[in-house]
Structures are given as structure tokens and as C-alpha cells.
Design a protein around this motif. Structure first.
Motif, PDB file in Angstrom:
ATOM      1  N   PRO A 184       0.798  -1.223   0.000  1.00  0.00           N
ATOM      2  CA  PRO A 184       0.000   0.000   0.000  1.00  0.00           C
ATOM      3  C   PRO A 184       0.825   1.265   0.000  1.00  0.00           C
ATOM      4  N   ASP A 185       2.141   1.162   0.128  1.00  0.00           N
ATOM      5  CA  ASP A 185       2.974   2.347   0.214  1.00  0.00           C
ATOM      6  C   ASP A 185       2.957   3.092  -1.123  1.00  0.00           C
ATOM      7  N   PRO A 186       2.491   4.343  -1.178  1.00  0.00           N
ATOM      8  CA  PRO A 186       2.422   5.071  -2.441  1.00  0.00           C
ATOM      9  C   PRO A 186       3.789   5.554  -2.887  1.00  0.00           C
ATOM     10  N   LEU A 187       3.854   6.042  -4.106  1.00  0.00           N
ATOM     11  CA  LEU A 187       5.101   6.574  -4.626  1.00  0.00           C
ATOM     12  C   LEU A 187       5.496   7.841  -3.883  1.00  0.00           C
ATOM     13  N   PRO A 188       6.816   8.144  -3.831  1.00  0.00           N
ATOM     14  CA  PRO A 188       7.255   9.341  -3.123  1.00  0.00           C
ATOM     15  C   PRO A 188       6.583  10.614  -3.617  1.00  0.00           C
ATOM     16  N   THR A 189       6.419  10.750  -4.937  1.00  0.00           N
ATOM     17  CA  THR A 189       5.799  11.964  -5.462  1.00  0.00           C
ATOM     18  C   THR A 189       4.336  12.074  -5.045  1.00  0.00           C
ATOM     19  N   ASP A 190       3.650  10.928  -4.906  1.00  0.00           N
ATOM     20  CA  ASP A 190       2.261  10.948  -4.458  1.00  0.00           C
ATOM     21  C   ASP A 190       2.168  11.394  -3.005  1.00  0.00           C
ATOM     22  N   ARG A 191       3.104  10.926  -2.179  1.00  0.00           N
ATOM     23  CA  ARG A 191       3.074  11.296  -0.775  1.00  0.00           C
ATOM     24  C   ARG A 191       3.353  12.779  -0.587  1.00  0.00           C
ATOM     25  N   LEU A 192       4.196  13.349  -1.455  1.00  0.00           N
ATOM     26  CA  LEU A 192       4.549  14.760  -1.297  1.00  0.00           C
ATOM     27  C   LEU A 192       3.446  15.691  -1.770  1.00  0.00           C
ATOM     28  N   GLY A 193       2.619  15.228  -2.691  1.00  0.00           N
ATOM     29  CA  GLY A 193       1.634  16.122  -3.277  1.00  0.00           C
ATOM     30  C   GLY A 193       2.233  16.991  -4.361  1.00  0.00           C
ATOM     31  N   LEU A 194       3.453  16.679  -4.798  1.00  0.00           N
ATOM     32  CA  LEU A 194       4.114  17.419  -5.874  1.00  0.00           C
ATOM     33  C   LEU A 194       4.224  16.508  -7.086  1.00  0.00           C
ATOM     34  N   SER A 195       3.946  17.064  -8.259  1.00  0.00           N
ATOM     35  CA  SER A 195       4.039  16.274  -9.476  1.00  0.00           C
ATOM     36  C   SER A 195       5.488  16.148  -9.907  1.00  0.00           C
ATOM     37  N   ARG A 264     -16.193 -11.225  16.023  1.00  0.00           N
ATOM     38  CA  ARG A 264     -16.235 -11.248  17.485  1.00  0.00           C
ATOM     39  C   ARG A 264     -15.536 -10.041  18.115  1.00  0.00           C
ATOM     40  N   HIS A 265     -14.407  -9.618  17.522  1.00  0.00           N
ATOM     41  CA  HIS A 265     -13.596  -8.561  18.138  1.00  0.00           C
ATOM     42  C   HIS A 265     -13.726  -7.209  17.437  1.00  0.00           C
ATOM     43  N   SER A 266     -14.438  -7.163  16.315  1.00  0.00           N
ATOM     44  CA  SER A 266     -14.566  -5.913  15.537  1.00  0.00           C
ATOM     45  C   SER A 266     -13.205  -5.386  15.110  1.00  0.00           C
ATOM     46  N   PHE A 267     -12.290  -6.305  14.801  1.00  0.00           N
ATOM     47  CA  PHE A 267     -10.976  -5.914  14.302  1.00  0.00           C
ATOM     48  C   PHE A 267     -11.065  -5.527  12.832  1.00  0.00           C
ATOM     49  N   THR A 268     -10.046  -4.813  12.367  1.00  0.00           N
ATOM     50  CA  THR A 268      -9.894  -4.565  10.927  1.00  0.00           C
ATOM     51  C   THR A 268      -8.663  -5.276  10.376  1.00  0.00           C
ATOM     52  N   SER A 269      -7.880  -5.901  11.281  1.00  0.00           N
ATOM     53  CA  SER A 269      -6.684  -6.615  10.836  1.00  0.00           C
ATOM     54  C   SER A 269      -6.343  -7.722  11.816  1.00  0.00           C
ATOM     55  N   LEU A 270      -5.707  -8.787  11.294  1.00  0.00           N
ATOM     56  CA  LEU A 270      -5.275  -9.911  12.121  1.00  0.00           C
ATOM     57  C   LEU A 270      -3.875 -10.346  11.675  1.00  0.00           C
ATOM     58  N   PRO A 271      -2.898 -10.358  12.587  1.00  0.00           N
ATOM     59  CA  PRO A 271      -1.563 -10.850  12.224  1.00  0.00           C
ATOM     60  C   PRO A 271      -1.567 -12.369  12.078  1.00  0.00           C
ATOM     61  N   GLY A 348      -4.321   5.764   3.564  1.00  0.00           N
ATOM     62  CA  GLY A 348      -5.685   5.244   3.568  1.00  0.00           C
ATOM     63  C   GLY A 348      -5.795   3.761   3.312  1.00  0.00           C
ATOM     64  N   ASP A 349      -4.698   3.114   2.886  1.00  0.00           N
ATOM     65  CA  ASP A 349      -4.748   1.686   2.570  1.00  0.00           C
ATOM     66  C   ASP A 349      -4.200   0.817   3.696  1.00  0.00           C
ATOM     67  N   VAL A 350      -3.602   1.428   4.699  1.00  0.00           N
ATOM     68  CA  VAL A 350      -2.986   0.688   5.793  1.00  0.00           C
ATOM     69  C   VAL A 350      -3.754   0.972   7.075  1.00  0.00           C
ATOM     70  N   ASP A 351      -4.429  -0.039   7.591  1.00  0.00           N
ATOM     71  CA  ASP A 351      -5.173   0.120   8.836  1.00  0.00           C
ATOM     72  C   ASP A 351      -4.323  -0.178  10.059  1.00  0.00           C
ATOM     73  N   ALA A 352      -3.278  -0.982   9.877  1.00  0.00           N
ATOM     74  CA  ALA A 352      -2.445  -1.374  11.012  1.00  0.00           C
ATOM     75  C   ALA A 352      -1.046  -1.730  10.520  1.00  0.00           C
ATOM     76  N   THR A 368      -6.291   3.899  14.651  1.00  0.00           N
ATOM     77  CA  THR A 368      -6.915   4.480  15.843  1.00  0.00           C
ATOM     78  C   THR A 368      -5.868   4.825  16.901  1.00  0.00           C
ATOM     79  N   ASP A 369      -4.907   3.928  17.101  1.00  0.00           N
ATOM     80  CA  ASP A 369      -3.835   4.192  18.071  1.00  0.00           C
ATOM     81  C   ASP A 369      -3.077   5.464  17.697  1.00  0.00           C
ATOM     82  N   LEU A 370      -2.767   5.617  16.411  1.00  0.00           N
ATOM     83  CA  LEU A 370      -1.999   6.774  15.966  1.00  0.00           C
ATOM     84  C   LEU A 370      -2.789   8.063  16.123  1.00  0.00           C
ATOM     85  N   ILE A 371      -4.064   8.039  15.715  1.00  0.00           N
ATOM     86  CA  ILE A 371      -4.895   9.243  15.834  1.00  0.00           C
ATOM     87  C   ILE A 371      -5.050   9.638  17.302  1.00  0.00           C
ATOM     88  N   ARG A 372      -5.239   8.645  18.160  1.00  0.00           N
ATOM     89  CA  ARG A 372      -5.380   8.939  19.586  1.00  0.00           C
ATOM     90  C   ARG A 372      -4.102   9.588  20.138  1.00  0.00           C
TER      91      ARG A 372
END
Length: 380
Positions: A184-195, A264-271, A348-352, A368-372
Motif C-alpha cells: 500500500p505504500d504510495p510513490l514518493p511523489t504521491d506522498r509529497l503532493g508534488l508532481s 467477534r472482536h470488531s478488528f480490521t486486521s489480524l496478524p 488510507g490503505d494501511v489500517d495497522a 486508531t492508536d496513531l490518531i489517539r
């Protein structure tokens, strides 16, 4: 006056001694292999041109500064080749030595720039040809093939292998047009917002096109933004916010068990882990939904019946967790600053993101941990 004196000193930071040794060893290996190949007994050695001095300068770029645009395979191979063609051509038609040498180097530089293959040692390649009229009269354009192209190609191949084995990325500047499948890691130019055009304009404005590539500039700007983010988040690390009470699954767990844990746990990811908590991959909830959707298309049934069969595990060969887990996503160490997670989670593609220690999972950081943590820091 003191400012002028300081300007005469080194313009680069002091490199680690290990890096100096690595670059020197690389040049030794590269030229050694090239020498073994081009100085074979069956090669005619009368002209003494089969291992030429410009290769030493190429070795400096390929092994000491492999991330330079001037050291990339296109620059090295095409640059040396074009310069050799120019040098041989001038040598065959110009008799005056001063005019021959200066014209060969000047035209070689022009040709390299036109071909977008500037490689400083190539100027010495053209000069070598121009300074050896008798040898060039005998060799002609064979000089371009051997030693120039053959030797350069050997050096580039050795540099690719040696740099990768010693922890340096070479070729360095090339990025895939799209992110790697499953990553899910985007290209460097996409992350910067510069073309790419805007980054190119910056390089051209400050006349740095030959010293730095567009992708390298994106990396540097991204690193600077990340460093600035650490000033805002303070010394907090992943260890401060990660969850350690983990719910994990083995790779051979049926997808019915995976679906049950998500519900059961309302998770969005499982290792997914192996023996001794070895991290194997991670399953995001979207993976399970996608699997069910593909089953719907494959068997031409409605979504709910396909999902129900998936959960109940009533197929003859039910899918296992390892079939849909992501093995190429990002992972971090517990000592990484939380600012490093911001660009990953913001995509937006990485939940955990799993937290590893010696290839074993010791925790996980969710969005959620990061936003908190960021919200708590901003309130402080």
C-alpha cells in the motif's frame, strides 16, 4: 576572508570509515573482474588499451556514489559508448593533436547531454581515443565495443551485485510506475503532493539536474517532512502507543475462523504468525471481503450465499489464512518515532502496522492508536 578559506575545505560531511572501505573494496572487485575478462590471454595486448584509465573514474562513481544520476547504468554505458564513438570519429579525421583532443572531449560532452547520459569519466574515454591515433587507426570503431562498452558493462553488473550485497541500492533512481502489488505504500511523489513536473522544475531552477534525480529529491523532501513531524510529535516512539495484547492466527487457520474473529472482536486486521510468534503476514478485513466477492464472480452466486459458505467452511477445500494474507506490507521496530507512521497511515490503505523484533511480532499499531496519540499530543 575566513569565509573564503572555509569554502576551500571539504564540501561533504565526514563519511563513516566503513563506507570508505566498502567503496574501495567495490572498486577493487569491479576492476579486478573487468581486468580478468578483458586481459585474457587470447586478447591482443599489443595496444595496451583493453583496460583503460577512465574505468578507474567510472569505478569511483559506481561504487562510491552509486545514488548519483551520473553513476546510473544508462549514464555509464551510454555515456562511455557515445564518447568512444565521438573520440574515434574525431581521431580518424583530425590530424592536429591539440584540436583533436579538445574537439573530441567537447563534442563528447555535448553528445552525452543530448542523450541524457552524462558520465564524467566518458570525457576521459574520448580523450583516450584522441590521444592514441596509431592505436585507433588499427582498431577503428572496434575500440567502442572493446574495451569501452565491454569493460563498462562488466563494471555496471559488478556494481549492481556488490552494492546490493553491501546494503546500497543500485540502480538507485528508478521507481516502478505503480506501487508493488499488495504494497500500500504510495510513490514518493504521491506522498509529497508534488508532481514530477514540479520537482523537475525545482531541479532545473537551481541547476541541480545532473547532481540529483527527481525521485531522489522526492525522497529528500519526504525525509525532511518526516524529521519536521518528529518535532511536533516529540520523542514518542511506536513502543509508546502499540497494542501488545494481540489476537493472532496461524497460517493454516480456515477462513471461517478468520471471519469469526473479525466479527467477534470488531478488528480490521489480524496478524498471521508461525512458530515462536514469527511474523508471516497480516490479513485486513478487506482481504476477506475481496475473497468473498471473487467467489461470487467465480461461482455466479449471490454475495450472501458465497460469504456464508466461506464462513461455514463447507467447501471441499476451504481456503486458509495464508492464501489471502499480505506479506509485503510495511512493518516497523518499536524504537521508530511515531511520525514515521503518519505517511503510511495517511495513505488510507494501511489500517495497522505490525511491530517486529527479530522477525517476531511484539505489537501492532492501528490507525486508531496513531490518531489517539496525535490528538493527545496536540491537546498537550
Amino acid at each position: 576572508m575566513s569565509r573564503f578559506v572555509r569554502s576551500l575545505g571539504p564540501a561533504v560531511a565526514r563519511p563513516p570509515l566503513l563506507e570508505a572501505f566498502r567503496a574501495g573494496l567495490g572498486a577493487f572487485v569491479g576492476l579486478g573482474v573487468a581486468g580478468l575478462l578483458v586481459l585474457l590471454p587470447m586478447v591482443d595486448l599489443r595496444l595496451g588499451l583493453y583496460l583503460i584509465a577512465p574505468f578507474g573514474a567510472s569505478a569511483v562513481l559506481l561504487f562510491a556514489v552509486p545514488n548519483s544520476p551520473l553513476a546510473q547504468p544508462w549514464s555509464a554505458i551510454v555515456g562511455n559508448g557515445v564518447a568512444a564513438i565521438v573520440g574515434v570519429t574525431v581521431c580518424l579525421f583530425i590530424a592536429d593533436p591539440v584540436l583533436r583532443i579538445s574537439l573530441a572531449v567537447g563534442l563528447a560532452i555535448t553528445a552525452m547531454i543530448v542523450c541524457r547520459a552524462v558520465h564524467p569519466p566518458a570525457g576521459a574515454v574520448a580523450m583516450t581515443a584522441a590521444m592514441s591515433p596509431e592505436a585507433i587507426a588499427d582498431l577503428g570503431f572496434r575500440f567502442v565495443l572493446a574495451p569501452v562498452l565491454a569493460g563498462t558493462l562488466v563494471l555496471v553488473v559488478v556494481a549492481m551485485i556488490f552494492n546490493r550485497l553491501t546494503g546500497r541500492r543500485y540502480p538507485f533512481r528508478q521507481f516502478d510506475t505503480q506501487a508493488r502489488p499488495g504494497t500500500p505504500d504510495p510513490l514518493p511523489t504521491d506522498r509529497l503532493g508534488l508532481s514530477e513536473e514540479e520537482l523537475t522544475a525545482i531541479l532545473e531552477k537551481y541547476r541541480q539536474s545532473f547532481n540529483l534525480g527527481v525521485e531522489d529529491l522526492a525522497r529528500l523532501i519526504g525525509a525532511a517532512e518526516l524529521q519536521a513531524a518528529t518535532h511536533r510529535t516529540g520523542p514518542m516512539t511506536v513502543a509508546d502507543i502499540m497494542s501488545t495484547n494481540l489476537v493472532t492466527i496461524p497460517p493454516d487457520a480456515p477462513l471461517s475462523d478468520v471471519a469469526d474473529l473479525f466479527r467477534r472482536h470488531s478488528f480490521t486486521s489480524l496478524p498471521v504468525i508461525g512458530p515462536k510468534d514469527t511474523f508471516l503476514g497480516i490479513i485486513f478485513q478487506i482481504h476477506l471481503i475481496t475473497c468473498a466477492r471473487e467467489s461470487t464472480l467465480r461461482f455466479d452466486h449471490g454475495f450472501r450465499p458465497a460469504m456464508r459458505r466461506l464462513i461455514d467452511g463447507k467447501r471441499e477445500a476451504p481456503l486458509r489464512a495464508e492464501a489471502i494474507m499480505n506479506t509485503t506490507g510495511p512493518r516497523v521496530a518499536s524504537t521508530v518515532p511515531i511520525a514515521a507512521l503518519v505517511p503510511l497511515m495517511a495513505a488510507g490503505d494501511v489500517d495497522a502496522v505490525p511491530v517486529l523484533e527479530d522477525e517476531c511480532i511484539i505489537g501492532i499499531v492501528t490507525r486508531t492508536d496513531l490518531i489517539r496519540a496525535l490528538a493527545r499530543k496536540s491537546l498537550q
